[in-house]
Motif scaffolding. Structure first.
Motif, PDB file in Angstrom:
ATOM      1  N   ILE A  51       0.835  -1.188   0.000  1.00  0.00           N
ATOM      2  CA  ILE A  51       0.000   0.000   0.000  1.00  0.00           C
ATOM      3  C   ILE A  51       0.876   1.246   0.000  1.00  0.00           C
ATOM      4  O   ILE A  51       1.870   1.325   0.713  1.00  0.00           O
ATOM      5  N   ARG A  53       1.409   4.702   1.260  1.00  0.00           N
ATOM      6  CA  ARG A  53       0.920   5.304   2.487  1.00  0.00           C
ATOM      7  C   ARG A  53       0.247   6.646   2.261  1.00  0.00           C
ATOM      8  O   ARG A  53      -0.665   7.016   3.002  1.00  0.00           O
ATOM      9  N   GLY A  56      -2.811   5.655  -0.838  1.00  0.00           N
ATOM     10  CA  GLY A  56      -3.738   4.574  -0.561  1.00  0.00           C
ATOM     11  C   GLY A  56      -3.829   3.514  -1.625  1.00  0.00           C
ATOM     12  O   GLY A  56      -4.570   2.541  -1.467  1.00  0.00           O
ATOM     13  N   SER A  57      -3.095   3.671  -2.738  1.00  0.00           N
ATOM     14  CA  SER A  57      -3.148   2.639  -3.782  1.00  0.00           C
ATOM     15  C   SER A  57      -2.616   1.328  -3.229  1.00  0.00           C
ATOM     16  O   SER A  57      -1.651   1.295  -2.479  1.00  0.00           O
ATOM     17  N   THR A  58      -3.258   0.251  -3.635  1.00  0.00           N
ATOM     18  CA  THR A  58      -2.884  -1.061  -3.134  1.00  0.00           C
ATOM     19  C   THR A  58      -2.530  -2.013  -4.273  1.00  0.00           C
ATOM     20  O   THR A  58      -2.938  -1.809  -5.418  1.00  0.00           O
ATOM     21  N   SER A  71      -4.722  -2.320   4.635  1.00  0.00           N
ATOM     22  CA  SER A  71      -5.205  -0.978   4.955  1.00  0.00           C
ATOM     23  C   SER A  71      -4.322  -0.381   6.043  1.00  0.00           C
ATOM     24  O   SER A  71      -3.460  -1.066   6.602  1.00  0.00           O
ATOM     25  N   GLN A  72      -4.549   0.893   6.322  1.00  0.00           N
ATOM     26  CA  GLN A  72      -3.795   1.562   7.375  1.00  0.00           C
ATOM     27  C   GLN A  72      -4.725   2.472   8.146  1.00  0.00           C
ATOM     28  O   GLN A  72      -5.766   2.896   7.624  1.00  0.00           O
ATOM     29  N   ASN A  74      -5.773   6.078  10.089  1.00  0.00           N
ATOM     30  CA  ASN A  74      -5.654   7.455   9.618  1.00  0.00           C
ATOM     31  C   ASN A  74      -4.337   8.103  10.027  1.00  0.00           C
ATOM     32  O   ASN A  74      -3.819   8.967   9.327  1.00  0.00           O
ATOM     33  N   LYS A  76      -1.590   6.581  10.190  1.00  0.00           N
ATOM     34  CA  LYS A  76      -0.543   5.845   9.475  1.00  0.00           C
ATOM     35  C   LYS A  76       0.466   5.224  10.415  1.00  0.00           C
ATOM     36  O   LYS A  76       1.630   5.038  10.064  1.00  0.00           O
TER      37      LYS A  76
END
Length: 124
Positions: A51, A53, A56-58, A71-72, A74, A76
């Protein structure tokens, strides 16, 4: 330096779910890319998901697409891996990793910091 600590591993039956967490500390603003990797006994380490950071692209390995979600939070500071529909072949040690230099954020990218791992065992 970036310190990474994984948690959330355990034993589950096939078809079950687990959620892994990775707590980051130290210079947490440095990594622009985070990832999850796994290694089963006698096998090479393989990338599971990454991902970006700050966008947000995965990216997912084909073997986990549609079943795992990276996911992370908010802030981070915590990275997650939601694992659903688990299979016995998903068993292994799962590692969190951070990339602070270079271009790209893929499972074959070079990561600079690694956690100690958390064990996942899926029984049939």
């Amino acid at each position: 330096q970036v310190q990474l600590v994984e948690s959330g591993g355990g034993s589950v039956q096939a078809g079950g779910s687990l959620r892994l967490s990775c707590a980051a500390s130290g210079s947490i603003d440095r990594p622009y890319c985070m990832g999850w990797f796994r290694q089963a006994p006698g096998r090479e380490r393989e990338g599971v998901a990454t991902i970006y950071r700050y966008g947000g692209s995965t990216y997912y390995a084909d073997s986990v697409k549609g079943r795992f979600t990276i996911s992370q939070d908010n802030g981070k500071k915590t990275l997650y891996l939601q694992m659903n529909s688990l299979k016995p072949e998903d068993s292994g040690s799962y590692y969190c990793a951070a990339r602070v230099a270079g271009v790209g954020c893929f499972v074959n990218s070079q990561f600079n910091y690694w956690g100690q791992g958390t064990q996942v065992t899926v029984s049939s």
